[in-house]
Motif scaffolding. Structure first.
Motif, short mmCIF file in Angstrom:
data_model
loop_
_atom_site.label_atom_id
_atom_site.label_comp_id
_atom_site.label_asym_id
_atom_site.label_seq_id
_atom_site.Cartn_x
_atom_site.Cartn_y
_atom_site.Cartn_z
N ASP A 1 6.40 3.46 6.97
CA ASP A 1 5.93 2.08 6.95
C ASP A 1 6.80 1.22 6.05
N LEU A 2 6.67 -0.09 6.25
CA LEU A 2 7.34 -1.07 5.40
C LEU A 2 6.27 -1.74 4.55
N LEU A 3 6.44 -1.70 3.25
CA LEU A 3 5.51 -2.35 2.32
C LEU A 3 6.18 -3.59 1.76
N GLN A 4 5.66 -4.73 2.14
CA GLN A 4 6.23 -6.00 1.69
C GLN A 4 5.41 -6.53 0.52
N VAL A 5 6.10 -6.84 -0.57
CA VAL A 5 5.42 -7.28 -1.78
C VAL A 5 4.97 -8.73 -1.62
N ASP A 6 3.67 -8.95 -1.86
CA ASP A 6 3.10 -10.29 -1.84
C ASP A 6 3.26 -10.87 -3.25
N LEU A 7 4.29 -11.68 -3.44
CA LEU A 7 4.60 -12.17 -4.78
C LEU A 7 3.47 -12.99 -5.38
N SER A 8 2.72 -13.69 -4.54
CA SER A 8 1.64 -14.53 -5.05
C SER A 8 0.55 -13.70 -5.72
N ARG A 9 0.44 -12.41 -5.35
CA ARG A 9 -0.58 -11.56 -5.95
C ARG A 9 -0.02 -10.65 -7.03
N VAL A 10 1.29 -10.65 -7.17
CA VAL A 10 1.92 -9.77 -8.15
C VAL A 10 2.26 -10.52 -9.43
N VAL A 11 2.88 -11.69 -9.29
CA VAL A 11 3.27 -12.47 -10.46
C VAL A 11 2.03 -13.14 -11.03
N SER A 12 1.82 -12.97 -12.34
CA SER A 12 0.63 -13.51 -12.99
C SER A 12 1.04 -14.35 -14.18
N LYS A 13 0.21 -15.34 -14.46
CA LYS A 13 0.46 -16.17 -15.65
C LYS A 13 0.00 -15.46 -16.92
N TRP A 14 -0.78 -14.39 -16.77
CA TRP A 14 -1.30 -13.69 -17.93
C TRP A 14 -0.27 -12.68 -18.44
N ILE A 15 -0.09 -12.65 -19.73
CA ILE A 15 0.90 -11.79 -20.35
C ILE A 15 0.58 -10.33 -20.06
N GLY A 16 1.57 -9.60 -19.57
CA GLY A 16 1.41 -8.18 -19.30
C GLY A 16 0.87 -7.85 -17.93
#
Length: 666
Positions: free
Chosen positions: A479-494
């Motif tokens: 399978d191909l797993l495409q990263v959903d950047l909107s759910r990965v990048v967070s404004k919260w530290i860490g």
């Protein structure tokens, strides 16, 4: 339900010892309550009847020898394992039997209720003191036993209630009493693993010096902690189980929750000791920062196997520690694993090892799925069936932030210049040929992440970057797993690092191709540190660099702007593939690719003309072809040149570019 002879003998042993203690208790009560004997007559008769049932015609005086002289040490019954394993004194053995009598028969519970100051069906510490202690000195010794003695420290006995010491209830550990009867009972608060364990492919690992040393400790019941650790806690758990199996010891496999209660080590230790088993524990990761305090087992005098991800748990300082690392299997080990796990496909073990570098427990799950399917369909096992099973298992464990794409595209759908196609095929060979280059020829020996392939796809939107990733996944049959950047990048530290860690682990666990689309949002150039935001953004980039470098699969970064990618990332890439806008010949091939044979084209349509007049990329050609088909279908007409031009004009408008035609562009 039928009992085995071993269960009957274990139960008979407990019945005998409880009956003998009942005779002693009856004697004590007749003497203690001689003036009130009439009120206890029913209770006394019950106790004496229980004694007579096990006394074999002997008097109580003839049964005065210590319990340890009566039980058979070679039978392996739970009572003997528990008493001798924890080193209990004769008094502690009596306390255990007294505390368990209420569990043995409701008649005993009724007697304790009669004697209890709060009418509860348990013996109190005060009753135990009067029954077992001859004077003040022995009462002090009893207090010490029930405060810091082995039975209490180990968790076999527990005191219940907020009352003063001698009014507290004396009880046995949760679900211990049925275990002493030979019943495989288990506390509901613990998640016990009952699944199969596979050692296929682990020959080399089991032969390592650290593993051999750990197995010796298990076989000799050495008091120590064996820490099995690696990149994944589930793999460590399965390896720890395989280690115990190879050592020939019985084990209890338990999945611990995050932050288990402090007393969990005592509960596990009691049940392990009564079974003569080694605990094998899986430590769960805590989502929040900080290490997990692993169960300490400071009062457990036997080996314990703890299994965790690298650096997860804080281990007891009071027990000897042996560490065993579970690294990834080599292609040779993987070939051996697949040969033994799925014998019908032994001839294709090389291909299976290259495409599915999974742990033995994963391969065993696949084998079970395949066998179940074979029985229902009565058909031979094929290589494609393995792929379906692996992918099916992976889908059930996807983490957030990952979109699953089932690849449908093939090389025939890909229109690229020869150099780019050659790079894609070379990337596949980097995966297929690892056994020869990395194992046989020893290239990159000892380097972490050597089995991973990292690629950068750079070029304008619509030039085939995502399609190429799909083709590679299709060629690998994964399978191909495409990263959903909107759910990965967070404004919260860490949080971003934590989300990214789960994404990489998901891709490694599912053996899928990992695609970071518009990767410059994550892999962009680091900045000069002017505030806290810059500092933490650079920390995220540093984490990505490290995690990408040790990734063991195929990872693809896709960007429209190559110059925005941090140079530190590009140095770690095995391939950089530039996607350019297609030439006239390539546009013609793209039009043909996106128009099915059954598409009704009008006589005025000339694909060569469309390819020459409109310098658009493959993504726009696909969109225009589909849009033109719908325009024609709505008018119930064949697809005409005008339909194509209208659709192309719409694509120009959507992309924000001015509509223009070319005489020809090569």
């Amino acid at each position: 339900m039928m009992q085995s002879s071993w269960e009957r003998n274990a139960s008979r042993e407990i019945n005998r010892e409880v009956g003998l203690l009942a005779g002693r208790l009856a004697e004590f009560l007749r003497e203690k309550f001689a003036d009130h004997e009439k009120g206890l007559e029913g209770s006394l008769r019950f106790l004496e009847h229980a004694f007579a049932g096990v006394a074999e015609g002997k008097s109580l005086e003839q049964w005065r020898e210590p319990l340890f002289e009566r039980i058979d040490p070679t039978a392996g019954h739970p009572l003997h394992l528990l008493l001798c394993g924890f080193g209990f004194s004769p008094c502690e053995a009596d306390l255990l039997l007294l505390a368990g009598m209420a569990e043995e028969h409701e008649g005993f519970a009724d007697i304790f209720r009669t004697l209890h100051p709060r009418n509860q069906p348990w013996p109190t510490v005060g009753l135990a003191a009067q029954f077992l202690c001859a004077g003040a000195g022995e009462r002090i010794a009893l207090r010490k036993l029930l405060t810091v003695g082995p039975a209490v420290r180990a968790g076999v006995l527990k005191l219940d209630g907020d009352e003063p010491f001698f009014l507290q209830n004396l009880m046995v550990s949760e679900m211990l009493w049925p275990v002493l009867h030979g019943i495989d009972a288990w506390p509901s608060s613990l998640a016990r693993e009952e699944g199969m364990v596979s050692r296929h492919g682990l020959d080399d690992w089991l032969g390592e010096a650290s593993v051999q040393k750990a197995m010796t400790a298990l076989r000799t019941a050495t008091n120590c902690t064996v820490l099995v650790h690696g990149d994944d806690e589930e793999a460590a758990f399965q390896r720890g189980s395989a280690l115990a199996m190879e050592a020939g010891v019985h084990c209890l496999r338990i999945r611990l929750p995050v932050d288990p209660p402090a007393s969990v080590d005592r509960l596990i230790g009691v049940h392990a000791m009564a079974r003569g088993a080694v605990p094998v524990l899986r430590l769960a990761r805590r989502e929040e920062p900080g290490q997990l305090l692993a169960p300490q087992f400071d009062d457990f005098p036997a080996p314990v196997i703890l299994c965790s991800m690298d650096g997860v748990g804080v281990i007891s300082r009071h027990r000897p520690l042996m560490t065993v690392h579970c690294g990834r299997l080599t292609p040779t080990a993987l070939r051996r694993m697949w040969e033994r796990t799925i014998p019908p496909l032994a001839g294709q073990a090389d291909m299976l090892a290259a495409r599915f570098p999974v742990e033995p427990w994963c391969a065993l799950q696949v084998a079970v799925d395949l066998e179940s399917s074979r029985r229902s369909n009565d058909s031979p096992i094929r290589l494609d069936d393995v792929s379906s099973c692996v992918r099916g298992r992976a889908v059930t464990n996807l983490e957030g932030g990952v979109q699953l794409i089932r690849p449908q595209a093939s090389w025939e759908h890909l229109v690229l210049p020869a150099p780019q196609l050659q790079q894609l095929r070379e990337a596949l060979n980097r995966l297929y040929m690892q056994g020869r280059v990395l194992d046989d020829w020893r290239f990159l020996e000892g380097r972490r992440g050597a089995r991973g392939v990292r690629m950068l796809f750079a070029g304008p939107s619509g030039t085939g970057k995502t399609l190429s990733a799909e083709v590679l996944a299709s060629a690998l049959d994964v399978d191909l797993l495409q990263v959903d950047l909107s759910r990965v990048v967070s404004k919260w530290i860490g949080e971003t690092e934590k989300n990214l860690g789960r994404v990489f682990e998901t891709a490694e666990r599912s053996n899928a191709v990992l695609l970071f689309d518009e990767a410059d949002a994550l892999f962009g150039k680091r900045t000069e540190v002017s505030d806290a935001h810059d500092r933490y953004a650079n920390l995220e980039t540093a984490y990505l660099l490290s995690r990408l470098e040790r990734f063991e699969g195929l990872a693809i970064l896709s960007t429209n702007l190559r110059q925005n990618i941090d140079a530190a990332f590009t140095r770690r890439l095995e391939f950089i593939v530039d996607f350019e806008e297609p030439s006239r010949e390539q546009r013609l091939a793209l039009w043909k690719c996106h128009l099915p044979q059954k598409a009704p084209l009008a006589e005025d349509v000339a694909l060569e003309e469309l390819a020459g007049r409109f310098a658009i990329v493959g993504g726009l050609i696909r969109n225009a072809a589909v849009a033109a088909a719908f325009l024609a279908a709505a008018e119930n007409l064949p697809i005409s040149k005008e339909h194509f031009i209208s659709a192309i004009r719409r694509e120009y408008e959507k992309s924000g570019k001015p509509y223009r035609e070319l005489v020809e562009k090569r």
